[in-house]
Design a protein around this motif. Sequence first.
Motif, PDB file in Angstrom:
ATOM      1  N   UNK A  67      40.162  38.468  44.083  1.00 22.59           N
ATOM      2  CA  UNK A  67      40.424  39.068  42.776  1.00 22.59           C
ATOM      3  C   UNK A  67      41.851  38.784  42.340  1.00 22.59           C
ATOM      4  N   UNK A  68      42.006  38.512  41.068  1.00 24.43           N
ATOM      5  CA  UNK A  68      43.348  38.299  40.526  1.00 24.43           C
ATOM      6  C   UNK A  68      44.052  39.652  40.414  1.00 24.43           C
ATOM      7  N   UNK A  69      45.371  39.667  40.551  1.00 19.60           N
ATOM      8  CA  UNK A  69      46.121  40.908  40.349  1.00 19.60           C
ATOM      9  C   UNK A  69      46.004  41.384  38.899  1.00 19.60           C
ATOM     10  N   UNK A  70      46.384  42.618  38.657  1.00 22.82           N
ATOM     11  CA  UNK A  70      46.317  43.185  37.307  1.00 22.82           C
ATOM     12  C   UNK A  70      47.262  42.472  36.343  1.00 22.82           C
ATOM     13  N   UNK A 127      36.946  22.067  34.505  1.00 24.62           N
ATOM     14  CA  UNK A 127      38.238  22.745  34.624  1.00 24.62           C
ATOM     15  C   UNK A 127      38.363  23.829  33.547  1.00 24.62           C
ATOM     16  N   UNK A 128      38.027  23.474  32.313  1.00 26.80           N
ATOM     17  CA  UNK A 128      38.084  24.450  31.211  1.00 26.80           C
ATOM     18  C   UNK A 128      37.230  25.671  31.518  1.00 26.80           C
ATOM     19  N   UNK A 129      36.017  25.426  32.007  1.00 32.31           N
ATOM     20  CA  UNK A 129      35.106  26.531  32.304  1.00 32.31           C
ATOM     21  C   UNK A 129      35.659  27.418  33.415  1.00 32.31           C
ATOM     22  N   UNK A 130      36.275  26.814  34.415  1.00 38.58           N
ATOM     23  CA  UNK A 130      36.855  27.592  35.509  1.00 38.58           C
ATOM     24  C   UNK A 130      37.971  28.500  35.006  1.00 38.58           C
ATOM     25  N   UNK A 131      38.826  27.968  34.149  1.00 36.50           N
ATOM     26  CA  UNK A 131      39.939  28.757  33.621  1.00 36.50           C
ATOM     27  C   UNK A 131      39.403  29.889  32.744  1.00 36.50           C
ATOM     28  N   UNK A 132      38.394  29.586  31.917  1.00 42.50           N
ATOM     29  CA  UNK A 132      37.780  30.623  31.082  1.00 42.50           C
ATOM     30  C   UNK A 132      37.188  31.719  31.960  1.00 42.50           C
ATOM     31  N   UNK A 133      36.486  31.325  32.999  1.00 47.56           N
ATOM     32  CA  UNK A 133      35.877  32.275  33.925  1.00 47.56           C
ATOM     33  C   UNK A 133      36.946  33.146  34.593  1.00 47.56           C
ATOM     34  N   UNK A 134      38.043  32.523  34.999  1.00 44.59           N
ATOM     35  CA  UNK A 134      39.143  33.277  35.612  1.00 44.59           C
ATOM     36  C   UNK A 134      39.673  34.328  34.658  1.00 44.59           C
ATOM     37  N   UNK A 135      39.833  33.944  33.393  1.00 45.41           N
ATOM     38  CA  UNK A 135      40.377  34.881  32.407  1.00 45.41           C
ATOM     39  C   UNK A 135      39.413  36.032  32.146  1.00 45.41           C
ATOM     40  N   UNK A 136      38.121  35.732  32.126  1.00 43.00           N
ATOM     41  CA  UNK A 136      37.137  36.759  31.807  1.00 43.00           C
ATOM     42  C   UNK A 136      36.797  37.628  33.008  1.00 43.00           C
ATOM     43  N   UNK A 137      36.575  37.002  34.160  1.00 46.11           N
ATOM     44  CA  UNK A 137      36.062  37.732  35.311  1.00 46.11           C
ATOM     45  C   UNK A 137      37.157  38.214  36.251  1.00 46.11           C
ATOM     46  N   UNK A 138      38.347  37.594  36.173  1.00 48.32           N
ATOM     47  CA  UNK A 138      39.484  37.984  37.017  1.00 48.32           C
ATOM     48  C   UNK A 138      39.162  37.848  38.506  1.00 48.32           C
ATOM     49  N   UNK A 139      38.274  36.925  38.827  1.00 50.50           N
ATOM     50  CA  UNK A 139      37.950  36.707  40.234  1.00 50.50           C
ATOM     51  C   UNK A 139      37.551  35.260  40.439  1.00 50.50           C
ATOM     52  N   UNK A 140      37.575  34.815  41.689  1.00 48.48           N
ATOM     53  CA  UNK A 140      37.230  33.440  42.024  1.00 48.48           C
ATOM     54  C   UNK A 140      36.788  33.397  43.479  1.00 48.48           C
TER      55      UNK A 140
END
Length: 111
Positions: free
Chosen positions: A93-96, A72-85
Amino acid sequence: GTSLAEFTESMHTTVPPLIVNCHRQHDWRRLLFGGPGVDKEGRIRHVQGALATALPDQAIIIKGADWSDLTFQQQITSLQERKQYESNGQTCYLPDNVQFYQASVDEEELA
């Protein structure tokens, strides 16, 4: 491990925050990213996850999550860094300017 800033009520956001209630759903992947589910007609189909509803400049509050879960931690870190899933086999892609926060669950909410 990853820890997000704690969201406080005093933070003023232009867009109301998106609250993801992890304590109510054991499958956080499905909660965040979506997954197979059943629609109103009883057909199995892909159901959107919470992140699909995020808006630009929105605070995404991860509430009641199990931060001892390394995946879970890694997924959240990845989301913050890559802005995609990945969702339903597609890259989303996550919004701006979305920001992730954590919030704990009040004792009353667990009852």
